[in-house]
Design an enzyme around this catalytic site. Structure first.
Site, short mmCIF file in Angstrom:
data_model
loop_
_atom_site.label_atom_id
_atom_site.label_comp_id
_atom_site.label_asym_id
_atom_site.label_seq_id
_atom_site.Cartn_x
_atom_site.Cartn_y
_atom_site.Cartn_z
N GLU A 94 0.84 -1.19 0.00
CA GLU A 94 0.00 0.00 0.00
C GLU A 94 0.87 1.25 0.00
OE1 GLU A 94 -4.01 -1.56 2.26
OE2 GLU A 94 -2.35 -0.90 3.51
N CYS A 155 1.65 -1.27 15.42
CA CYS A 155 1.67 -1.12 13.96
C CYS A 155 1.15 -2.38 13.29
CB CYS A 155 3.09 -0.83 13.49
SG CYS A 155 3.24 -0.56 11.71
N GLU A 198 10.47 -1.59 7.17
CA GLU A 198 11.55 -0.79 7.75
C GLU A 198 12.54 -0.45 6.64
OE1 GLU A 198 14.36 1.14 9.06
OE2 GLU A 198 13.06 0.67 10.76
N CYS A 372 -1.21 6.46 10.08
CA CYS A 372 0.05 5.91 10.56
C CYS A 372 -0.19 4.63 11.35
CB CYS A 372 0.74 6.95 11.44
SG CYS A 372 2.33 6.41 12.07
#
EC number: 2.1.1.192
Length: 389
Positions: A94, A155, A198, A372
């Site tokens: 995404e 997350c 990351e 986020c």
């Protein structure tokens, strides 16, 4: 060493020069090919009309073409668009487009405090004085991996772990596609490496994509308008600083002011604890008048106490930083949640009184899970994370 050849979209002009010279092509064709791909966003060799037919055939045979395909676009009420992209192997990632109107009476809101230095908006001010319509500046949030190995408790991207790294062509390709999907009156102004994955765990591809996106013959993004966010991979922070002279804006996902809390929220802290991370930030070759962005996700009952804010202020003392507070966005895979607004305001007040520039990030796109921490691997089976003890 690379086990597979570079994808055509991942090649820099000097690499095109070498490969095309070996085929007997004229020297200027390398620049033409790179500009077709990275300035014009054209990936179909047949459309590269100023190239010889034999070269277009060669590019097609090399596999030049679309590297990702948009499957769905989710539009938020605030104008944010989340794009679900299908990769060539069937995996999905995404990317998010965050528009922000700038001009008289509007709030220039760039997600993640986007590119460190936003003090060059005189062109916008001049346009406003001349009576021109406000421009819509867009920040694009891009992914660097399919999934994520970091396992941060707040997350969604890592709920199923890391599936694979993205290639530089897939990272830069998100920006090529995002730019092509801009709407009338919009312009791409900032790119933030804050999507799935990351970035510094996939260092080689991330660094190559940075060179592609900032190359003067391509999109030519200013390095001040490109931000790389990391959970704290210390050796790679040093490498990024050395390779790019500190010109790439750096954001650190910190989220706690002590090792015990940070290790519980972010397993990477067990490998690179706070003293190592802070030493890396002090050594980062930051240009004058630039600051590192500290991202701090506020999780109810975990790291949102005013006492924690005081510890954070002490921890960061002497570092050229600005602090971005992010009330946690709800995710299905976690029992953790955001604090009350009063708690957020109290936390911010402590940091402001301590002399820090401290902002609370406005939620963008949370109604389409584009905020986020909400980007997630399609089909991932959530493993619910309980509140930390």
């Amino acid at each position: 060493m690379r086990s597979t050849p570079l994808h055509p979209v991942a090649r820099l002009p000097e690499e095109w020069s070498a490969s095309l010279a070996a085929r007997g092509e004229r020297s200027f064709t390398a620049k033409q090919v790179f500009q077709w791909i990275h300035r014009r966003g054209v990936l179909d060799p047949a459309a590269m009309t100023n190239l010889p037919a034999r070269l277009r055939e060669h590019l097609a045979a090399e596999g030049l073409g679309e590297v990702l395909t948009p499957e769905r676009v989710h539009r938020s009420e605030d104008g944010t668009r989340k794009l679900l992209l299908r990769l060539r192997d069937g995996a999905t990632i995404e990317t998010v487009l965050l528009p922000s109107v700038s001009g008289p009476g509007s709030q220039a809101q760039l997600d993640a405090d986007a590119a460190a230095a936003l003090d060059d908006d005189e062109d916008d001010d001049a346009a406003a004085e001349a009576g021109a319509a406000p421009r819509v500046r867009v920040t694009q949030c891009i992914s660097t991996q399919v999934g994520c190995a970091m396992g941060c408790g707040f997350c969604a991207s890592g709920v199923a772990g890391l599936k694979r790294h993205l290639g530089a062509e897939e990272i830069a390709g998100q920006v090529l596609l995002g730019r092509a999907m801009l709407e009338e009156g919009e312009e791409l102004r900032n790119v933030v490496y804050m999507g799935m994955g990351e970035p510094l765990h996939n260092y080689e591809a991330t660094a190559r994509s940075l060179r592609l996106l900032t190359h003067p013959e391509g999109i030519n993004l200013s390095t001040r308008r490109v931000t790389v966010s990391t959970s704290g991979l210390v050796p790679e922070i040093a490498r990024l600083g050395a390779d790019f002279g500190g010109q790439i804006a750096l954001a650190i996902s910190l989220h706690a002011a002590d090792d015990e809390t940070r290790s519980a929220l972010m397993p990477i802290n067990r490998k690179h604890p706070l003293d190592e991370l802070l030493a890396a930030l002090r050594a980062y070759p930051l240009p004058r008048r630039r600051r590192i962005t500290i991202e701090y996700t506020l999780v109810a009952g975990q790291n949102d106490d005013p006492a924690e804010a005081r510890r954070l202020a002490k921890l960061l003392r002497g570092l050229p930083v600005k602090i971005n507070l992010i009330p946690m966005n709800p995710i299905e895979a976690s029992s953790l949640g955001p604090p009350a607004q009063e708690r957020v305001a109290a936390f911010q007040e402590v940091l402001t009184q301590a002399g820090y520039s401290c902002f609370v990030r406005r939620r963008r796109g949370d109604d389409v899970s584009a905020a986020c921490g909400q980007l997630v691997l399609l089909g991932a089976k959530p493993k619910v994370r309980r509140a930390l003890g």
